[in-house]
Structures are given as structure tokens and as C-alpha cells.
Design an enzyme around this catalytic site. Sequence first.
Site, PDB file in Angstrom:
ATOM      1  N   HIS A  43     113.516  15.126 -13.012  1.00  0.00           N
ATOM      2  CA  HIS A  43     113.871  13.968 -13.822  1.00  0.00           C
ATOM      3  C   HIS A  43     115.216  13.450 -13.327  1.00  0.00           C
ATOM      4  O   HIS A  43     116.267  13.815 -13.849  1.00  0.00           O
ATOM      5  CB  HIS A  43     113.948  14.356 -15.305  1.00  0.00           C
ATOM      6  CG  HIS A  43     114.189  13.202 -16.224  1.00  0.00           C
ATOM      7  ND1 HIS A  43     113.819  13.212 -17.541  1.00  0.00           N
ATOM      8  CD2 HIS A  43     114.758  11.992 -16.027  1.00  0.00           C
ATOM      9  CE1 HIS A  43     114.152  12.084 -18.119  1.00  0.00           C
ATOM     10  NE2 HIS A  43     114.729  11.320 -17.209  1.00  0.00           N
ATOM     11  N   GLU A  75     109.800  12.265 -13.556  1.00  0.00           N
ATOM     12  CA  GLU A  75     109.997  11.694 -14.883  1.00  0.00           C
ATOM     13  C   GLU A  75     111.166  10.725 -14.862  1.00  0.00           C
ATOM     14  O   GLU A  75     112.107  10.875 -14.077  1.00  0.00           O
ATOM     15  CB  GLU A  75     110.321  12.801 -15.890  1.00  0.00           C
ATOM     16  CG  GLU A  75     109.273  13.873 -16.045  1.00  0.00           C
ATOM     17  CD  GLU A  75     109.689  14.940 -17.030  1.00  0.00           C
ATOM     18  OE1 GLU A  75     110.899  15.009 -17.363  1.00  0.00           O
ATOM     19  OE2 GLU A  75     108.825  15.708 -17.488  1.00  0.00           O
ATOM     20  N   HIS A 199     108.657  20.688 -22.935  1.00  0.00           N
ATOM     21  CA  HIS A 199     109.967  20.755 -23.570  1.00  0.00           C
ATOM     22  C   HIS A 199     110.063  21.989 -24.459  1.00  0.00           C
ATOM     23  O   HIS A 199     109.345  22.122 -25.445  1.00  0.00           O
ATOM     24  CB  HIS A 199     110.311  19.499 -24.389  1.00  0.00           C
ATOM     25  CG  HIS A 199     111.767  19.143 -24.326  1.00  0.00           C
ATOM     26  ND1 HIS A 199     112.300  18.372 -23.321  1.00  0.00           N
ATOM     27  CD2 HIS A 199     112.803  19.494 -25.114  1.00  0.00           C
ATOM     28  CE1 HIS A 199     113.608  18.233 -23.505  1.00  0.00           C
ATOM     29  NE2 HIS A 199     113.939  18.909 -24.588  1.00  0.00           N
TER      30      HIS A 199
END
Length: 247
Positions: A43, A75, A199
Site C-alpha cells: 500500500h 492498495e 486487517h
Amino acid sequence: MTLLSVNLNAVAQLRNRRDLPWPSVVGIARVVLDAGASGITVHPRPDERHIRRTDVFDLAAMLRADYPAAEFNIEGYPTPEFIDLIVQVNPQQVTLVPDSPEQATSDHGWDFHAMGTHLTSMVQALRAPGRRVSLFCDSDAGAAGATAAKATGADRIELFTGPYGACYADPDKAEYELAALAETARAAHAVGLGVNAGHDLTLANLAAFQAAVPGVEEVSIGHGLIADALLTGFPAAVRAYRALLGS
């Protein structure tokens, strides 16, 4: 079977504490892939506080050359710069998240109703042959959220499992969060969306998640797996998560 993609942001964040090239993000990527991970997630954020643009290109080159069957998942928030990065790198999957630049980490999913028009245009800009688009999704989005996500043209949602991960000391709340995740996953499958998740999934909570939320195609795990790797090493940590995932 649920595939494991290892998020390497924390490895990059540790490296960035010093002006040194180690730990190597590419080197750790090789270790986790050799241990059986199905892919790599990164990310990159605008301030490059962990993953840098150069890391993205280095990882893409390594994956193409040495691990062509592995998936690269990138991401990010769909800024023009992020879209340009995706077009240049051409990963197999792009996951859009509604993060503002100052956020420490992703902490909520998209408001598919308020952002539907914007997301539709972003999804269409990012879709390409051999590349899927996934949208970060709150656990309680339910049928209405799944229907709105599908309308954008996305291929998958990624269930935000952070609220579930935060329930490690509250079994009743964890059960509530699992029920919400399961309902949203069922709704997504019903409208033809694939389901990813990620997550704060750990060795302690992953088995219960797997049992409650069937049909998840891929989980992206970084913080928990890397914390375990500090104790056991990356290969053993990857193998432990794969065993729980049945992959």
C-alpha cells in the site's frame, strides 16, 4: 481454499528507520513466496513512509521474472498518481481504499452510495485484461452495500476485518462482528462479487473467521504475520497461516 497475500508495508517501515537498504522488501517477498504465500500486497502512500514507488517497481520486476504465478496486489486511494502507477506496473489486482494521506492505516470501507459515481469511473479506469479491481468494504455493508459495490463494475470487495480484530478481549463483540462480516460476504456472493478480507487477522482469530465467513478467496495479512515472524521467522509464520487457511 483461501489464498494468502502477505502485506509488506511493515517491513518497509522498519527499513525506512535508517538510511540503509535492509531489511530488503524484495528479499522478504522472496522468502514468503518460497514459503508458499500466493502473493504480495503493498500500500504505497504519497509520503512513502513505508512502501516507496521504487519498491513497487522492484517487486513487480522480481515477480515477473521469478514468480510469474504469484499475485501482486496494490492498495491505495485512486489519485491520478496512483492510477498512473497501476497502469505502469499492471498488477493482477488493485484494491481501492478510502484513505486520506494522513491516516496511519486503513480504518473504514467505502461509502458506496455517496461515492458510487466516483468509484464507477475509477473502476473503469483501472480494469484491464488480467487485472481485477477490489473495493475496501465495511463489515456491516450488508446487501445494500454489496449491491452498490457491484454497480461500480468492481470484481471483488475486501472485507475490512479491523473491528473484528480489535475484539480479542471481547468474545461477545467478536461474535457480533463475525455475523456482520458473514452477512456482507453472503450478500456479495449473491450479486456475483468475489470476497477478499484483511486487517488485523492473526493466528488467534483467523480460524474463527474462516469458519464464520466461508468463500473468502484471499486474505491480505501484514501486521500479525510480521509480528509472528519476529518470533518464528517468516517461513514458519507463512506456513502457520497457510495451515489455518487450508492453502
